[in-house]
Design a protein around this motif. Structure first.
Motif, mmCIF file in Angstrom:
data_model
loop_
_atom_site.group_PDB
_atom_site.id
_atom_site.type_symbol
_atom_site.label_atom_id
_atom_site.label_comp_id
_atom_site.label_asym_id
_atom_site.label_seq_id
_atom_site.Cartn_x
_atom_site.Cartn_y
_atom_site.Cartn_z
ATOM 1 N N GLN A 69 0.830 -1.204 0.000
ATOM 2 C CA GLN A 69 0.000 0.000 0.000
ATOM 3 C C GLN A 69 0.864 1.253 0.000
ATOM 4 O OE1 GLN A 69 -3.773 0.223 0.723
ATOM 5 N NE2 GLN A 69 -3.305 2.229 -0.131
ATOM 6 N N GLU A 84 -8.089 1.696 -0.364
ATOM 7 C CA GLU A 84 -7.353 1.327 0.836
ATOM 8 C C GLU A 84 -7.465 -0.182 1.016
ATOM 9 O OE1 GLU A 84 -6.768 3.040 5.341
ATOM 10 O OE2 GLU A 84 -8.809 2.907 4.553
ATOM 11 N N GLY A 85 -6.349 -0.856 0.920
ATOM 12 C CA GLY A 85 -6.369 -2.312 0.987
ATOM 13 C C GLY A 85 -6.283 -2.925 -0.397
ATOM 14 N N ASP A 86 -6.857 -4.120 -0.533
ATOM 15 C CA ASP A 86 -6.762 -4.860 -1.793
ATOM 16 C C ASP A 86 -7.660 -4.275 -2.873
ATOM 17 O OD1 ASP A 86 -5.027 -6.623 -0.551
ATOM 18 O OD2 ASP A 86 -6.631 -8.014 0.014
ATOM 19 N N ARG A 101 -4.002 1.205 -9.904
ATOM 20 C CA ARG A 101 -4.245 1.791 -8.579
ATOM 21 C C ARG A 101 -4.274 3.315 -8.680
ATOM 22 N NH1 ARG A 101 -5.237 -1.431 -3.846
ATOM 23 N NH2 ARG A 101 -4.134 0.150 -2.628
ATOM 24 N N GLN A 160 -9.754 -7.784 -8.167
ATOM 25 C CA GLN A 160 -8.500 -8.354 -7.681
ATOM 26 C C GLN A 160 -8.043 -9.422 -8.667
ATOM 27 O OE1 GLN A 160 -6.825 -7.278 -5.244
ATOM 28 N NE2 GLN A 160 -5.373 -8.847 -4.622
ATOM 29 N N ARG A 188 -12.645 -0.848 -0.184
ATOM 30 C CA ARG A 188 -12.694 0.397 0.588
ATOM 31 C C ARG A 188 -12.187 1.515 -0.320
ATOM 32 N NH1 ARG A 188 -13.231 2.371 5.642
ATOM 33 N NH2 ARG A 188 -11.951 4.161 6.270
ATOM 34 N N GLU A 195 -3.677 7.589 -4.169
ATOM 35 C CA GLU A 195 -2.626 6.768 -3.569
ATOM 36 C C GLU A 195 -1.287 7.113 -4.214
ATOM 37 O OE1 GLU A 195 -1.410 2.085 -2.773
ATOM 38 O OE2 GLU A 195 -3.094 2.602 -4.079
#
Length: 238
Positions: A69, A84-86, A101, A160, A188, A195
């Motif tokens: 992350q 946030e996260g996967d 991302r 994913q 999330r 990011e």
């Protein structure tokens, strides 16, 4: 050329490739959504009739991408999103569907949500995310659901890869998931954030120095070996 020379040259080739990747990482340290990349060294051993019994070569053909992350930065942008996260955002490019991302989007003249490069952002069903011209106060829920004035507009596709290690990088922040992907169960998504790159510049610079020194040592060895061989040839000729 002796076996030691071939061994050193194989190592030099790998170090040169790693240096290129480190330089690219540092250059993209400020690129939104960029994932740090490196190489994995492996040893290739073959039996030999020469003294020592075997030849050992180093290989660096396998690339390794870090999916750690990155830090999230608040921008306040209506069309800036971070996961946030996967998960990855699903994008349509001329070459097919891609994952990213980098969630800094804009709205095209036709009303489609797109990346700065013009690639269409897809929803959970694989259709383009459309933002009506009269939409105001755009909001996004944690699961990626878009709404305007309380009326739902769609849902950002957050997926994913089935095999993250097999993804191929394209264009810096895009990935091709050849083994397929699946929806993230509980994504999330955060609006008004992006990011940052997950590159750690200080560690990358330190590694660059290590690689440079190792490369110089290899060069010095090859030079000394060349001088030794030349001296031996001259002595033999005399």
């Amino acid at each position: 050329m002796g076996l030691s020379d071939y061994t050193t040259l194989s190592r030099q080739r790998g170090l040169s490739r790693e240096m290129q990747m480190i330089a690219n990482n540092i250059a993209n340290a400020a690129t939104t959504g960029y994932r740090q990349q490196g190489v994995i060294f492996s040893e290739y051993v073959q039996r030999s009739d020469a003294p020592g019994g075997s030849v050992s070569m180093s290989e660096s053909e396998v690339k390794n991408t870090s999916f750690a992350q990155g830090t999230l930065t608040r921008t306040g942008g209506q069309y800036d999103f971070a996961i946030e996260g996967d998960g990855f955002f699903l994008i349509q490019t001329p070459g097919g569907e891609r994952l990213t991302r980098a969630g800094s989007f804009i709205v095209s003249a036709a009303g489609d949500m797109v990346t700065p490069d013009g690639h269409t952002v897809l929803d959970a069903g694989g259709a383009p995310v459309f933002v009506p011209p009269d939409a105001s106060d755009l909001a996004v829920g944690q699961d990626g659901t878009l709404s305007s004035n309380g009326a739902p507009l769609g849902q950002l596709g957050v997926v994913q890869p089935l095999n993250a290690g097999a993804m191929a990088r394209e264009g810096g922040v895009l990935f091709r998931a050849d083994d397929g992907y699946e929806p993230v169960d509980s994504p999330r998504v955060m609006q008004g954030f992006v990011e940052n790159s997950n590159v750690e510049p200080i560690l990358q610079v330190a590694r660059m120095i290590e690689v440079q020194r190792a490369y110089e040592m290899g060069q010095n060895f090859l030079q000394r070996e060349d001088e030794r061989v030349r001296a031996a040839i001259k002595a033999f000729v005399k």
